[in-house]
Design a protein around this motif. Structure first.
Motif, PDB file in Angstrom:
ATOM      1  N   THR A  46       0.828  -1.211   0.000  1.00  0.00           N
ATOM      2  CA  THR A  46       0.000   0.000   0.000  1.00  0.00           C
ATOM      3  C   THR A  46       0.859   1.257   0.000  1.00  0.00           C
ATOM      4  OG1 THR A  46      -0.171  -0.249   2.419  1.00  0.00           O
ATOM      5  CG2 THR A  46      -2.018  -1.049   1.083  1.00  0.00           C
ATOM      6  N   SER A  47       1.970   1.217   0.739  1.00  0.00           N
ATOM      7  CA  SER A  47       2.866   2.370   0.798  1.00  0.00           C
ATOM      8  C   SER A  47       3.565   2.595  -0.534  1.00  0.00           C
ATOM      9  CB  SER A  47       3.898   2.162   1.914  1.00  0.00           C
ATOM     10  OG  SER A  47       4.831   3.229   1.936  1.00  0.00           O
ATOM     11  N   GLN A  48       4.080   1.519  -1.134  1.00  0.00           N
ATOM     12  CA  GLN A  48       4.782   1.645  -2.403  1.00  0.00           C
ATOM     13  C   GLN A  48       3.848   2.119  -3.519  1.00  0.00           C
ATOM     14  OE1 GLN A  48       7.758   1.750  -2.030  1.00  0.00           O
ATOM     15  NE2 GLN A  48       8.834  -0.158  -1.598  1.00  0.00           N
ATOM     16  N   LEU A  49       2.646   1.564  -3.535  1.00  0.00           N
ATOM     17  CA  LEU A  49       1.703   1.926  -4.591  1.00  0.00           C
ATOM     18  C   LEU A  49       1.177   3.342  -4.412  1.00  0.00           C
ATOM     19  CD1 LEU A  49      -0.163  -1.493  -4.846  1.00  0.00           C
ATOM     20  CD2 LEU A  49       1.497  -0.540  -6.466  1.00  0.00           C
ATOM     21  N   GLU A  50       0.990   3.767  -3.166  1.00  0.00           N
ATOM     22  CA  GLU A  50       0.557   5.140  -2.930  1.00  0.00           C
ATOM     23  C   GLU A  50       1.608   6.126  -3.444  1.00  0.00           C
ATOM     24  OE1 GLU A  50      -0.290   8.363   0.640  1.00  0.00           O
ATOM     25  OE2 GLU A  50       0.144   6.272   1.164  1.00  0.00           O
ATOM     26  N   THR A  51       2.874   5.844  -3.140  1.00  0.00           N
ATOM     27  CA  THR A  51       3.945   6.739  -3.583  1.00  0.00           C
ATOM     28  C   THR A  51       4.013   6.810  -5.100  1.00  0.00           C
ATOM     29  OG1 THR A  51       5.196   6.212  -1.573  1.00  0.00           O
ATOM     30  CG2 THR A  51       6.400   7.262  -3.376  1.00  0.00           C
ATOM     31  N   TYR A  52       3.860   5.666  -5.762  1.00  0.00           N
ATOM     32  CA  TYR A  52       3.866   5.662  -7.227  1.00  0.00           C
ATOM     33  C   TYR A  52       2.656   6.424  -7.766  1.00  0.00           C
ATOM     34  CZ  TYR A  52       3.969   3.961 -12.056  1.00  0.00           C
ATOM     35  OH  TYR A  52       3.994   3.876 -13.421  1.00  0.00           O
ATOM     36  N   GLY A  53       1.505   6.249  -7.135  1.00  0.00           N
ATOM     37  CA  GLY A  53       0.309   6.981  -7.547  1.00  0.00           C
ATOM     38  C   GLY A  53       0.480   8.482  -7.404  1.00  0.00           C
ATOM     39  N   ARG A  54       1.146   8.913  -6.328  1.00  0.00           N
ATOM     40  CA  ARG A  54       1.427  10.344  -6.155  1.00  0.00           C
ATOM     41  C   ARG A  54       2.290  10.848  -7.309  1.00  0.00           C
ATOM     42  NH1 ARG A  54       0.731  12.845  -1.236  1.00  0.00           N
ATOM     43  NH2 ARG A  54       2.505  14.218  -1.687  1.00  0.00           N
ATOM     44  N   SER A  55       3.275  10.041  -7.696  1.00  0.00           N
ATOM     45  CA  SER A  55       4.144  10.432  -8.806  1.00  0.00           C
ATOM     46  C   SER A  55       3.349  10.585 -10.094  1.00  0.00           C
ATOM     47  CB  SER A  55       5.252   9.391  -8.985  1.00  0.00           C
ATOM     48  OG  SER A  55       6.049   9.676 -10.106  1.00  0.00           O
ATOM     49  N   LEU A  56       2.432   9.650 -10.348  1.00  0.00           N
ATOM     50  CA  LEU A  56       1.610   9.726 -11.554  1.00  0.00           C
ATOM     51  C   LEU A  56       0.725  10.967 -11.559  1.00  0.00           C
ATOM     52  CD1 LEU A  56       0.532   5.972 -11.865  1.00  0.00           C
ATOM     53  CD2 LEU A  56       2.204   7.191 -13.278  1.00  0.00           C
ATOM     54  N   CYS A  57       0.379  11.438 -10.355  1.00  0.00           N
ATOM     55  CA  CYS A  57      -0.464  12.634 -10.232  1.00  0.00           C
ATOM     56  C   CYS A  57       0.358  13.917 -10.166  1.00  0.00           C
ATOM     57  CB  CYS A  57      -1.339  12.531  -8.989  1.00  0.00           C
ATOM     58  SG  CYS A  57      -2.626  11.272  -9.104  1.00  0.00           S
ATOM     59  N   GLY A  58       1.668  13.809 -10.317  1.00  0.00           N
ATOM     60  CA  GLY A  58       2.515  14.991 -10.314  1.00  0.00           C
ATOM     61  C   GLY A  58       2.812  15.537  -8.934  1.00  0.00           C
ATOM     62  N   LEU A  59       2.612  14.731  -7.885  1.00  0.00           N
ATOM     63  CA  LEU A  59       2.870  15.161  -6.516  1.00  0.00           C
ATOM     64  C   LEU A  59       4.231  14.676  -6.048  1.00  0.00           C
ATOM     65  CD1 LEU A  59      -0.630  14.325  -4.979  1.00  0.00           C
ATOM     66  CD2 LEU A  59       0.181  16.551  -5.795  1.00  0.00           C
ATOM     67  N   GLU A  60       4.759  15.353  -5.035  1.00  0.00           N
ATOM     68  CA  GLU A  60       6.022  14.953  -4.437  1.00  0.00           C
ATOM     69  C   GLU A  60       5.864  13.640  -3.672  1.00  0.00           C
ATOM     70  OE1 GLU A  60       9.113  16.427  -4.683  1.00  0.00           O
ATOM     71  OE2 GLU A  60       8.086  17.545  -6.270  1.00  0.00           O
ATOM     72  N   PRO A  61       6.931  12.827  -3.592  1.00  0.00           N
ATOM     73  CA  PRO A  61       6.832  11.583  -2.816  1.00  0.00           C
ATOM     74  C   PRO A  61       6.576  11.863  -1.352  1.00  0.00           C
ATOM     75  CG  PRO A  61       9.103  12.031  -3.463  1.00  0.00           C
ATOM     76  CD  PRO A  61       8.258  13.010  -4.204  1.00  0.00           C
ATOM     77  N   ASN A  62       5.970  10.904  -0.681  1.00  0.00           N
ATOM     78  CA  ASN A  62       5.607  11.074   0.727  1.00  0.00           C
ATOM     79  C   ASN A  62       6.569  10.353   1.656  1.00  0.00           C
ATOM     80  OD1 ASN A  62       4.848   8.576  -0.158  1.00  0.00           O
ATOM     81  ND2 ASN A  62       2.929   8.509   0.999  1.00  0.00           N
TER      82      ASN A  62
END
Length: 403
Positions: free
Chosen positions: A383-399
Motif C-alpha cells: 500500500t505504501s509503495q503503490l501510494e507513492t507511485y500513484g502520487r508520482s503519476l499525479c505529479g505530486l512529491e513523494p511522501n
C-alpha cells in the motif's frame, strides 16, 4: 588488497551461480523446522553457502567477489527463499549490504573491511530506535544507540547502520550511514516471532564507540548516487540506485516463498481429495483448475515485475547515468504490486489446501507465517509503495525519503 581477476578463482556465470543456489533448495526445505527452532540459519548451511561463493555475488572483484549484477542476485535469492524463507531473507540482506558498502564507502574503509582477508558478512539497519551521538575530532562518538530488527546479526562480522550526523552543537545536519566491526556491537535476544524465526533479527546496541569520518557518509548524498567509492566509479554495478536495490532485497524473498507454496501444493495434489464432496481426486475438480491457474499466473506476473526491476537497475547502472527519482519510484511500485500478487497466490493455494496446513509439521504453514512476517515490513508494504507511485503519476512529491 586489489586482486587480479585471475587470482580470485571464484568468478562464475549467471547460470552457474543460480544453479548452485537452486541445489540448496531440498536441504533448506528439509531443515526449515530446525532453522526455526534455532532462531538462526544453521552454521553449516551458512558455511556451505559461503564455500559455494554465494555470499560474494555483489562483492567487488578486487576484494574477491563475483561482481555480478542485480539479475543474478535476484535469481539466486529467490531460489534460496524457495527453500527456506528465513535463510532467503538473511541471504538477501547480507548480500545487498555488499553492494551498499561497496557503493557508499571509500577505499580506506574497504581496505579495513576486506584487507585482513578474513570472512566478511554484513548486517545492519537504517533507522535507530534511539541514539545519543556527538560530533568529535575526526568523527563521531556514539554514547549509546539501539537498532531493532537486525537480520542476520549472529552471523555478521561488519555492521551497516543509519545514524543522524550532528554538528558540534549537537544539531542534526544529515542522515548518515556508518560501518563498524560487529565484534564491538551487543546483540540482544529478543527475536521471538510469528514467522521468519530463523533470521536472528535481534535488536543490537552500540555503546561508547568512536566512528571515524571515513566510516560515516551522508545518506542524502548516497541515495542520489554521490558515492564516496571513487576507486569503483568505473564499475557499472556500483552505480546501481541504492534504495530500489535495498527494496528489492526486502521484497523479492516473497517470490521465493510464493514458489515454495506452489511447489508444496503440487507435491501434495496427487494424494488429496476434497473433503465433504464427491471428488476423490482434487486434481479432477474444476475449481482446482481455476485456483491453480490463477495462483500460478499471479506468481509468474510477480516474477516479471521483479525481473523488470533487476534488469532496469542493471541497464541504468551500465549506462553510466544514475537512476532518476521518477524511475526509482516506479520500480518501487513494481515491487509493491509483485508482493501483492505473491500474497494473493499464497492465499489461493492455502485456501485450496484444506485444514491440514495448520499443523506445525506442514511446510505450507511456515510459508504462510514467513510471508506475512515480511509482508508488513514498512519499506515494502504494497500500500505504501503503490501510494507513492500513484502520487508520482499525479505529479505530486513523494511522501517518504527512502526512494
Amino acid at each position: 588488497m586489489k586482486q587480479n581477476v585471475a587470482d580470485i578463482g571464484v568468478l562464475q556465470t549467471h547460470e552457474d551461480l543460480v544453479e548452485k543456489a537452486k541445489n540448496f533448495v531440498p536441504t533448506l526445505r528439509a531443515r526449515g523446522s530446525e532453522t526455526e527452532e534455532l532462531r538462526r540459519v544453521p552454521e553449516d548451511i551458512m558455511t556451505a553457502l559461503k564455500e559455494e561463493g554465494l555470499f560474494k555475488i555483489l562483492r567487488p572483484r578486487r576484494y574477491g567477489g563475483h561482481q555480478a549484477n542485480m539479475r543474478t542476485y535476484l535469481d539466486c535469492l529467490v531460489e534460496i527463499s524457495r527453500g527456506c524463507g528465513s535463510t532467503g531473507w538473511v541471504y538477501s540482506l547480507c548480500n545487498i549490504r555488499e553492494l551498499m558498502i561497496a557503493e557508499s564507502f571509500s577505499e580506506k574503509a574497504h581496505e579495513e573491511i576486506y584487507g585482513p582477508g578474513t570472512d566478511v558478512v554484513f548486517a545492519g539497519v537504517f533507522e535507530p530506535r534511539e541514539i545519543q551521538v556527538r560530533r568529535v575530532e575526526g568523527g563521531y562518538h556514539i554514547d549509546e544507540g539501539r537498532w531493532m530488527f537486525c537480520s542476520g546479526s549472529v552471523h555478521a562480522t561488519w555492521g551497516y547502520f543509519g545514524m543522524p550526523l550532528v554538528d558540534k552543537a549537537g544539531a542534526v545536519v544529515d542522515h548518515g550511514l556508518i560501518t563498524m566491526p560487529f565484534k564491538d556491537i551487543e546483540i540482544g535476544d529478543d527475536w521471538r516471532t510469528l514467522g521468519m524465526r530463523g533470521t536472528s533479527s535481534h535488536g543490537v546496541v552500540i555503546r561508547d564507540t568512536f566512528i571515524p569520518d571515513h566510516r560515516a557518509v551522508s545518506l542524502s548524498e548516497a541515495k542520489n548516487g554521490n558515492f564516496q567509492s571513487a576507486h569503483l566509479r568505473d564499475e557499472s554495478l556500483y552505480n546501481t540506485a541504492l534504495f530500489p536495490a535495498l527494496n528489492l532485497s526486502l521484497a523479492a524473498p516473497a517470490l521465493g516463498l510464493a514458489r515454495a507454496a506452489l511447489d508444496i501444493f503440487m507435491e501434495r495434489l496427487p494424494n488429496r481429495r476434497i473433503s465433504y464432496t464427491f471428488y476423490d481426486k482434487q486434481s479432477e475438480a474444476p475449481v482446482t483448475h481455476l485456483q491453480l491457474s490463477e495462483a500460478s499466473l499471479k506468481i509468474d506476473s510477480a516474477a516479471m515485475h521483479f525481473q523488470r526491476v533487476a534488469d532496469e537497475l542493471d541497464a541504468t547502472a551500465k549506462s553510466g547515468q544514475y537512476m532518476d527519482p521518477d524511475m526509482r519510484i516506479k520500480l518501487n511500485g513494481d515491487m509493491g504490486i509483485a508482493v501483492e500478487y505473491c500474497k494473493e497466490a499464497i492465499n489461493i493455494l492455502i485456501g485450496s489446501s484444506g485444514g491440514s496446513y495448520i499443523y506445525d509439521g506442514n511446510p505450507l504453514q511456515r510459508v504462510f507465517r514467513d510471508f506475512w512476517s515480511m509482508y508488513v515490513h514498512g519499506a515494502i508494504l504494497p500500500t505504501s509503495q503503490l501510494e507513492t507511485y500513484g502520487r508520482s503519476l499525479c505529479g505530486l512529491e513523494p511522501n517518504k525519503d527512502f526512494i
